[in-house]
Write an enzyme that holds these catalytic residues in place. Sequence first.
Site, PDB file in Angstrom:
ATOM      1  N   TYR A 142      16.323  -5.128 -50.516  1.00 54.14           N
ATOM      2  CA  TYR A 142      17.668  -5.206 -49.944  1.00 54.14           C
ATOM      3  C   TYR A 142      18.777  -4.991 -50.979  1.00 54.14           C
ATOM      4  CZ  TYR A 142      15.520  -7.152 -45.702  1.00 54.14           C
ATOM      5  OH  TYR A 142      14.780  -7.337 -44.568  1.00 54.14           O
ATOM      6  N   LYS A 193       2.064  -6.944 -51.648  1.00 52.80           N
ATOM      7  CA  LYS A 193       1.355  -5.742 -51.191  1.00 52.80           C
ATOM      8  C   LYS A 193       0.881  -5.053 -52.461  1.00 52.80           C
ATOM      9  CE  LYS A 193       0.149  -2.951 -47.808  1.00 52.80           C
ATOM     10  NZ  LYS A 193      -0.918  -3.293 -46.859  1.00 52.80           N
ATOM     11  N   ASP A 225       0.549  -7.667 -44.751  1.00 58.00           N
ATOM     12  CA  ASP A 225       0.114  -7.314 -43.390  1.00 58.00           C
ATOM     13  C   ASP A 225      -0.902  -8.336 -42.879  1.00 58.00           C
ATOM     14  OD1 ASP A 225      -1.363  -6.299 -45.507  1.00 58.00           O
ATOM     15  OD2 ASP A 225      -2.047  -4.515 -44.452  1.00 58.00           O
ATOM     16  N   ASP A 249      11.949 -12.119 -45.104  1.00 53.99           N
ATOM     17  CA  ASP A 249      12.845 -12.020 -43.946  1.00 53.99           C
ATOM     18  C   ASP A 249      11.993 -11.932 -42.675  1.00 53.99           C
ATOM     19  OD1 ASP A 249      15.036 -11.641 -42.378  1.00 53.99           O
ATOM     20  OD2 ASP A 249      15.518  -9.629 -43.088  1.00 53.99           O
ATOM     21  N   ASP A 253      10.958 -15.240 -39.945  1.00 57.07           N
ATOM     22  CA  ASP A 253      11.296 -15.180 -38.513  1.00 57.07           C
ATOM     23  C   ASP A 253      10.036 -15.358 -37.665  1.00 57.07           C
ATOM     24  OD1 ASP A 253      13.967 -14.811 -38.930  1.00 57.07           O
ATOM     25  OD2 ASP A 253      14.126 -13.115 -37.549  1.00 57.07           O
TER      26      ASP A 253
END
Length: 363
Positions: A142, A193, A225, A249, A253
Amino acid sequence: MKKFNVAVLPGDGIGSEIVAEAVKVLKTIEKKTNVEFVLTEALVGGASIDAYGRPLTDETLSIALKSDAVLLGAVGGTKWEGLEYSMRPERALLALRKELGLFANLRPARIYKPLIDASTLKPEVIDGVDLMVVRELTGGLYFGAPRGVEKLPDGAERGVNTMVYTTPEIERIACAAFDAARKRTKKLCSVDKANVLETTELWRRVVIRVGKDYPDVALSHMYVDNCAMQLVRNPKQFDVIVTENMFGDILSDEASMLTGSIGMLPSASLGAAKNRAMYEPIHGSAPDIAGKGIANPIATILSVAMMLKYSFDMEDAAAKIETAVENVLEKGFRTADIYSVGKTGTRRVSCAEMGAAIVKELA
Ligand code: NAD
């Protein structure tokens, strides 16, 4: 007597309703302990735009910087949606995070037994879930450069974002996560990852190195994942999860929705120094129910519990608030968002009634 300065920023929409109840809880704790909370209230977000033309004034920022912790309600609303991006209420949050250097976002997701039906998952999968996602908040995809969209000579466009982390950035978020794990069940899962992204391969190496200073915390690693899948398959396997900004993020959620009720979930954003911390519910300003007195104040009240735990080392008081919330739910008190029509033994209450019930339970 210990004294802590708390900046209270209710913000917009339901912000003032839920923060008022959280403040009552803080005052109740004050009466029962040898600690004084000096509260300074200030405007932020849309309320600040209306009064001063800016979402965050120097005065509000200075109050936040001088405090030991910030308690925030929520910002934003339809009234300010037409404003230019840099003038929107939400910019106040980004500015506060930046100025306070809040790099670690802690989001617990806990299932309260009386609310088990609120989740979309089967009761046996979520019964007992009590986990926390620690998200890196100021780096990664980001914020990395280069970024942007450019026109290519052939007329096509090219969009670029960059995932960047330096060793110190990974070290500090890893330390925050190991510290948080120490305050819980001493289990930490670092999510990356590393099989595809070099940045997260560095992430994994640094987390392992930092972990040598925390031999009492069991460290494991998982690809993002797989973690997304495991969170819905068997969420009980997790205690603390630490991960980079974008992964965090998304995963936070996902984790919050395990509980099925946005009005229940608190958060903490922490910086390097002990007096750099902001506590707020994960939900927004809920303009659709603002002013009706029906908002759920529990997320904000549990944010106060996090403040006591992480900023003021008042773990007993924090646990008392959590138990009071649990007991009140057990007794059947429900704000509209967690109320199911026809469920016996429950009673629909207002925001203020829920706050009063928790205060009574504490007292
Ligand atoms: P929201 O979280 O405000 O509301 C989503 C839904 O959940 C609404 O139906 C709302 O009524 C309900 N809800 C949220 N909190 C509740 C509570 N405590 N009790 C009962 N019901 C609750 O999200 P949104 O509608 O997408 O956004 C509204 C505004 O809030 C926007 O301006 C957005 O930018 C802002 N926002 C602010 C923050 C923040 O301040 N940290 C976070 C998210 C959104």
